[in-house]
Design an enzyme around this catalytic site. Sequence first.
Site, short mmCIF file in Angstrom:
data_model
loop_
_atom_site.label_atom_id
_atom_site.label_comp_id
_atom_site.label_asym_id
_atom_site.label_seq_id
_atom_site.Cartn_x
_atom_site.Cartn_y
_atom_site.Cartn_z
N GLY A 164 -35.79 23.27 -44.10
CA GLY A 164 -35.98 24.57 -44.08
C GLY A 164 -35.39 24.92 -45.60
O GLY A 164 -34.31 24.39 -45.81
N VAL B 205 -28.36 19.87 -60.89
CA VAL B 205 -28.41 18.56 -61.30
C VAL B 205 -29.42 18.07 -62.50
O VAL B 205 -29.05 17.26 -63.08
CB VAL B 205 -29.44 17.84 -60.00
CG1 VAL B 205 -30.10 16.72 -59.86
CG2 VAL B 205 -28.78 17.93 -58.58
N VAL B 206 -30.28 18.98 -62.86
CA VAL B 206 -30.85 18.67 -64.16
C VAL B 206 -30.11 18.73 -65.46
O VAL B 206 -30.04 17.90 -66.05
CB VAL B 206 -32.12 19.65 -64.25
CG1 VAL B 206 -32.84 19.69 -65.57
CG2 VAL B 206 -33.29 19.47 -63.08
N ARG C 6 -42.37 19.04 -44.49
CA ARG C 6 -41.89 18.06 -43.58
C ARG C 6 -42.92 17.10 -43.77
O ARG C 6 -44.16 17.36 -43.62
CB ARG C 6 -41.97 18.59 -41.95
CG ARG C 6 -40.77 19.96 -41.88
CD ARG C 6 -40.38 20.44 -40.75
NE ARG C 6 -40.20 21.54 -40.60
CZ ARG C 6 -38.96 22.02 -40.83
NH1 ARG C 6 -37.87 21.39 -41.14
NH2 ARG C 6 -38.54 23.21 -40.79
N ASP D 105 -29.57 17.83 -41.99
CA ASP D 105 -29.46 16.44 -41.42
C ASP D 105 -30.96 15.64 -41.38
O ASP D 105 -30.74 14.53 -41.83
CB ASP D 105 -29.34 16.57 -39.92
CG ASP D 105 -27.77 16.82 -39.57
OD1 ASP D 105 -27.20 16.81 -40.49
OD2 ASP D 105 -27.64 17.19 -38.38
N GLY D 106 -32.09 15.94 -41.27
CA GLY D 106 -33.20 15.43 -41.49
C GLY D 106 -33.26 14.44 -42.81
O GLY D 106 -33.88 13.79 -42.96
N THR E 171 -28.71 24.39 -46.04
CA THR E 171 -29.31 25.00 -44.80
C THR E 171 -28.58 26.48 -44.44
O THR E 171 -27.47 26.27 -44.74
CB THR E 171 -29.45 24.04 -43.67
OG1 THR E 171 -29.60 24.92 -42.23
CG2 THR E 171 -27.92 23.28 -43.53
N ILE E 172 -29.43 27.37 -43.91
CA ILE E 172 -28.62 28.85 -43.77
C ILE E 172 -28.04 28.67 -42.41
O ILE E 172 -27.12 29.46 -41.93
CB ILE E 172 -29.75 29.84 -43.58
CG1 ILE E 172 -30.54 29.55 -42.57
CG2 ILE E 172 -30.41 30.21 -44.94
CD1 ILE E 172 -31.53 30.81 -41.99
N ASP E 173 -28.16 27.37 -41.51
CA ASP E 173 -27.65 27.36 -40.38
C ASP E 173 -25.97 26.87 -40.32
O ASP E 173 -25.34 27.13 -39.52
CB ASP E 173 -28.36 26.32 -39.57
CG ASP E 173 -29.50 26.82 -39.22
OD1 ASP E 173 -29.97 27.93 -39.45
OD2 ASP E 173 -30.33 25.92 -38.46
N ASP F 160 -24.92 24.03 -40.32
CA ASP F 160 -24.62 23.06 -39.33
C ASP F 160 -24.47 21.49 -39.55
O ASP F 160 -24.63 20.59 -38.89
CB ASP F 160 -25.51 23.21 -38.30
CG ASP F 160 -27.09 22.94 -38.63
OD1 ASP F 160 -27.28 22.85 -40.02
OD2 ASP F 160 -28.03 22.80 -37.89
N ARG G 87 -28.41 49.67 -37.01
CA ARG G 87 -27.53 50.36 -36.19
C ARG G 87 -27.65 52.08 -36.63
O ARG G 87 -27.49 52.75 -35.33
CB ARG G 87 -26.06 50.11 -36.71
CG ARG G 87 -25.03 50.21 -35.78
CD ARG G 87 -23.55 49.88 -36.69
NE ARG G 87 -23.11 48.68 -36.11
CZ ARG G 87 -22.39 48.67 -34.84
NH1 ARG G 87 -22.74 49.63 -33.91
NH2 ARG G 87 -22.05 47.33 -34.37
N ARG H 103 -30.99 27.19 -35.25
CA ARG H 103 -31.91 26.35 -34.12
C ARG H 103 -30.88 25.63 -33.32
O ARG H 103 -31.11 26.02 -31.77
CB ARG H 103 -32.76 25.37 -35.05
CG ARG H 103 -33.74 24.77 -34.17
CD ARG H 103 -34.44 23.70 -34.77
NE ARG H 103 -34.44 23.49 -36.07
CZ ARG H 103 -35.47 23.21 -36.91
NH1 ARG H 103 -36.56 23.34 -36.46
NH2 ARG H 103 -35.21 23.23 -38.44
N GLU I 184 -30.57 32.24 -32.25
CA GLU I 184 -31.94 31.69 -31.81
C GLU I 184 -31.89 30.64 -30.88
O GLU I 184 -32.70 30.34 -29.78
CB GLU I 184 -32.52 31.26 -33.15
CG GLU I 184 -33.91 30.73 -33.15
CD GLU I 184 -34.33 29.87 -34.49
OE1 GLU I 184 -33.45 29.78 -35.30
OE2 GLU I 184 -35.34 29.46 -34.34
N GLN J 9 -34.26 35.98 -43.24
CA GLN J 9 -33.14 35.22 -43.45
C GLN J 9 -32.71 34.33 -44.46
O GLN J 9 -31.79 33.91 -44.83
CB GLN J 9 -32.38 34.90 -42.26
CG GLN J 9 -32.15 36.12 -41.19
CD GLN J 9 -31.91 35.66 -39.92
OE1 GLN J 9 -30.80 35.34 -39.42
NE2 GLN J 9 -33.06 35.22 -39.08
O1 F6P Z 1 -32.78 25.13 -40.08
C1 F6P Z 1 -33.07 26.13 -40.85
C2 F6P Z 1 -33.92 27.02 -39.95
O2 F6P Z 1 -34.13 28.29 -40.78
C3 F6P Z 1 -33.32 27.32 -38.54
O3 F6P Z 1 -32.43 28.21 -38.59
C4 F6P Z 1 -34.76 27.66 -37.89
O4 F6P Z 1 -34.68 27.47 -36.48
C5 F6P Z 1 -35.67 26.80 -38.52
O5 F6P Z 1 -35.21 26.39 -39.93
C6 F6P Z 1 -37.11 27.29 -38.70
O6 F6P Z 1 -37.94 26.39 -39.09
P1 F6P Z 1 -39.32 26.63 -39.67
O7 F6P Z 1 -39.24 27.23 -41.03
O8 F6P Z 1 -40.12 25.24 -39.88
O9 F6P Z 1 -40.06 27.49 -38.76
#
Ligand code: F6P
Length: 337
Positions: free
Chosen positions: A16, A28-29, A77, A108-109, A130-132, A134, A159, A176, A228, A258
Amino acid sequence: MESKQMRRIGVFTSGGDAPGMNAAVRSVVRTALHMGIECVGIRRGYYGLINCDIIPLDFESVSGISRQGGTMLYSARSEEFYQPKGREKAVSTCKLLGIDGLVGIGGDGTFRGLLELSKLGVSVVGIPGTIDNDISCSTYTIGFDTACNTAQDSIDKLRDTMQSHERCSVVEVMGRHAGHLALYVGVACGATAVVIPEQDINYEHDLMEPIRRARLNGRTHFMVIVAEGVEGGAYHVAEEIRNTTALDTRVTILGHVQRGGSPSSRDRVTATHMGYEAVELLAKGMTNRVICLQGDQYVNYDIAEALAMRKSLDPQTYTVMRALTGMEQVKLKEELL
Ligand code: F6P
């Protein structure tokens, strides 16, 4: 700094996308060029590595991209990369192009893929994007701050209308498997309650009571933030609220919005540091590392070790959120910590 046999490196983004990935690519470049190393952009992540989808990157080609959201290298992917044959093709591309080292930006992937390539003899370094937020080894991942700000802007707007109509808003934010974004956004927006996958939800205590208490204090609109990854998502939470309180309840799924937008200063600067650190490691002859932020220090870990780590929610933010929403203190789910 002198580079050790590192003549050409490849950079790619995978999984993502996240605001700030472009700033990392630029860094990097330019760091590579500064160290006398050539740089090649690999487009569409591992798919591009397998299929030799490349663009040359020089000083000018990354000019002005730090302020742009998304990733100029595209992201994808690749099913093929999961197969040994796909990974062999990826290694062949590195050999063909004379790529001595790879920088992969993602989650992670992406790091699992880098680990596989390192086993096949390719020098690799990962950057967490990653925006998560995590990634266990790093307190911060590129894109998180911008995503928080984007969600916050939308929720502030919501609001206004919720207040006018005296409604209850249930907003689903991304994440996720993790509630970091929901937790931060909940605190930033002064939510009535926050529902995250790390916490077993007791609807009566964690949701209805905070809403009731807010109503008893004079509030007539309510803001509930749901990650989510929570089972059933926002629609399920809204249904529970509607059934119990009869409040006029509306669901908003913020979704992919987001992941977009011009990155915040924090994301641009963090991405720039991480890009620099990644190239420096490769130039020193190091491999199989992931760049992390620990407090205000940039450090690095072995990728396998990094993948084995587990990340908990920031306990201070969690405690503050519970205190200010009026949710009771409950233990977080052990298996998610
Ligand atoms: O891992 C980042 C993320 O935005 C998650 O928050 C979300 O569940 C997922 O990617 C959505 O993935 P895709 O863009 O493949 O729908």
